[in-house]
Design a protein around this motif. Structure first.
Motif, PDB file in Angstrom:
ATOM      1  N   LYS A 333       0.830  -1.215   0.000  1.00  0.00           N
ATOM      2  CA  LYS A 333       0.000   0.000   0.000  1.00  0.00           C
ATOM      3  C   LYS A 333       0.863   1.263   0.000  1.00  0.00           C
ATOM      4  N   GLU A 362      -2.197  -3.076  -0.803  1.00  0.00           N
ATOM      5  CA  GLU A 362      -2.946  -2.089  -1.596  1.00  0.00           C
ATOM      6  C   GLU A 362      -4.387  -2.570  -1.741  1.00  0.00           C
ATOM      7  N   ASP A 363      -5.349  -1.793  -1.241  1.00  0.00           N
ATOM      8  CA  ASP A 363      -6.744  -2.234  -1.277  1.00  0.00           C
ATOM      9  C   ASP A 363      -7.569  -1.467  -2.309  1.00  0.00           C
ATOM     10  N   ASP A 364      -6.932  -0.564  -3.038  1.00  0.00           N
ATOM     11  CA  ASP A 364      -7.635   0.198  -4.084  1.00  0.00           C
ATOM     12  C   ASP A 364      -7.439  -0.478  -5.433  1.00  0.00           C
ATOM     13  N   TYR A 365      -8.548  -0.819  -6.094  1.00  0.00           N
ATOM     14  CA  TYR A 365      -8.501  -1.567  -7.338  1.00  0.00           C
ATOM     15  C   TYR A 365      -7.649  -0.874  -8.397  1.00  0.00           C
ATOM     16  N   ARG A 389     -10.517  -6.632  -4.465  1.00  0.00           N
ATOM     17  CA  ARG A 389     -10.693  -5.172  -4.361  1.00  0.00           C
ATOM     18  C   ARG A 389     -11.995  -4.703  -5.010  1.00  0.00           C
ATOM     19  N   ARG A 390     -12.704  -5.617  -5.678  1.00  0.00           N
ATOM     20  CA  ARG A 390     -13.967  -5.245  -6.338  1.00  0.00           C
ATOM     21  C   ARG A 390     -15.168  -5.552  -5.457  1.00  0.00           C
ATOM     22  N   THR A 393     -13.841  -4.236  -0.669  1.00  0.00           N
ATOM     23  CA  THR A 393     -12.420  -4.119  -0.323  1.00  0.00           C
ATOM     24  C   THR A 393     -12.246  -3.638   1.110  1.00  0.00           C
TER      25      THR A 393
END
Length: 431
Positions: A333, A362-365, A389-390, A393
RNA sequence: UCCGGAGUAGCUCAGUCGGUAGAGCAGCCGGCUGUUAACCGGCGGGUCGGGGGUUCGAGUCCCUCCUCCGGAGCCA
């Protein structure tokens, strides 16, 4: 017929006549009195036989004993300060179960090449027995720690299609009609997805790195435990790591004093391994190292010498936090406070170096996809990973701890090859 | 992959200036009633990593290959 006991149970049976099944480590004789030191895996025992006290055929069998003969001993348990272990056996009967001719590993000096060729026999030595017992204790402590804290064990595949981190360090094999498969070098991506099902999970198994490493800290096959926690940020991740490492060390100190003594490892320095561990950011570490004369430049990964400089003289491990993005894996992240860096940590043990690598994921697509593309990774292989992540998340973090390095550090063993029964290294596939 | 080191008795090693191969331990035989890697006396034990070269003569010098060890990078 006397009760058969393991050696570790003998102190509670002083005065009784018992039997022990074991292997002969060494014998000594002064002509009229003989000593046999045996091992049964639970401990070590000295048996004493007096020539005048026993039948001539027993004395003859004693004189014929050779190293590593398996024997059944019968005799009376007697407390004696002169005996290693506190109790000894006054021998009344001796049966040879399996003879042993010219055992190659004598109680004298041997080189590592000689010993590694005979690893299957080397394991019987006192030092190796102590190392395997401490390794067992470490593994058991790992399982207990996570079990006590509500983690669920999730076994991840060893044969994988998609790749974890960097290619080129993977062992390759053919997989039926589906093309190439790789031996896992991490279970992390899988354990992340299981994290969305179970909240707190860990995987624990062998992992494989085809990197042509030749150092005292590397194996091509090693065991790694990788926990993953939902709704935990990088800071919570490090708190879990320091509790975890301290728990393991405390367990070994509590239950494996005798084995540490066999290894001549002073337990004192380990007693100060308690939370909180030391912490320094990568950026601060670089500045400090430059002040100490290192030629490290910001953006480069820390070298072995740099790690040694940072941990030299420390009483407990050190977290180096938030490395430059370019030096670390794609899934870490981005640090909102300094986007040049990622939220991660290496846990460095004094005198050894890295035993843990961890990060917030990293949790953002969109950011994750951009990172996969930027590193030139095959996007199509990561569909299932991106799905995490979709669909709901979440902030999550985890780390990987190397079992052999942990054993190496705790025991003070110079080379990692002795911390696993059958080490796999670049130039060693036998035995 | 790169840098450095080493291959001599079963093991650990020594071997000077190029001149008949050494020690300790292990093994075998003998001695010793409390040993802790027991000790004391005796005996046997060699493809000097492989190949090629220089030389009257190579364990020793040169070339080459093999194996092992340590370190770097990578990481757990």
């Amino acid at each position: 017929m006397p009760t058969t006991l393991r050696i570790s149970d003998l102190p509670a049976h002083a005065g009784s006549t018992v039997a022990v099944n074991a292997w002969v480590m060494t014998t000594r004789s002064s002509g009229k009195i003989g000593f046999i030191v045996v091992r049964d895996g639970s401990g070590y025992l000295q048996a004493v036989v007096g020539k005048r006290d026993v039948a001539p055929d027993l004395w003859e069998r004693f004189e014929g004993l050779t190293q590593e003969t398996s024997v059944r001993l019968e005799g009376t348990v007697r407390a004696d300060a002169r005996a290693p272990g506190g109790v000894e056996l006054s021998l009344s009967a001796l049966a040879v179960l399996g003879p042993s001719v010219e055992f190659p590993i004598t109680p004298k000096e041997h080189g590592t090449a000689f010993l590694m060729e005979r690893r299957h026999l080397w394991l019987r030595s006192r030092r190796q027995v102590a190392l395997m017992k401490i390794r067992h204790e470490v593994v058991q402590a790992i399982r207990d720690f996570f079990h006590e804290r509500g983690f669920t064990l999730v076994d991840t595949p060893i044969l994988t299609g998609s790749i974890g981190e960097s290619a080129g360090t993977l062992f390759e094999t053919e997989y039926f009609d589906l093309g190439k498969a790789y031996l896992a070098q991490t279970g992390q991506l899988y354990v992340e997805t299981a994290c969305a099902a179970l909240g707190k999970v860990y995987c624990f198994g062998p992992t494989f790195r085809a990197e042509k490493s030749k150092t005292r800290r590397h194996l091509t096959e090693f065991w790694m435990v990788e926990p993953e926690v939902a709704f935990a940020d990088s800071d919570a991740n490090m708190r879990l790591q320091e509790e975890f490492v301290s728990y393991i060390v405390a367990r070994v100190l509590d239950r494996r004093k005798a084995e540490l003594a066999d290894l001549e490892r002073d337990p004192k320095p380990l007693e100060s391994v308690v939370p909180p561990f030391h912490r320094i950011t990568y950026t601060d570490a670089v500045a400090k190292l430059q002040g100490m004369g290192s030629d490290i430049v910001w953006g480069k990964d820390l070298g072995a010498e740099d790690e040694a400089r940072l941990t030299d003289g420390l009483d407990r491990p050190l977290f180096v936090m938030n490395y430059p993005k370019e030096a670390k894996a794609f899934y870490m992240k981005e640090n909102p406070a300094d986007p040049r860096t990622v939220l991660c940590d290496d846990c460095l043990a004094p005198g050894l170096g890295e035993i843990i690598g961890g990060s917030q994921r990293e949790d953002d697509y969109d950011l994750l996809l951009a990172r996969i593309r930027a590193q030139g990774l095959p996007e199509e292989s990561y569909g299932w990973y991106l799905d995490l992540r979709r669909y709901g998340t979440f902030v999550h973090s985890g780390f990987g701890l190397g079992v052999e390095r942990t054993v190496q550090w705790i025991t003070g063993t110079p080379h990692i090859r002795e911390t696993i029964a059958y080490p796999r290294m670049m130039y060693r596939l036998y035995p």
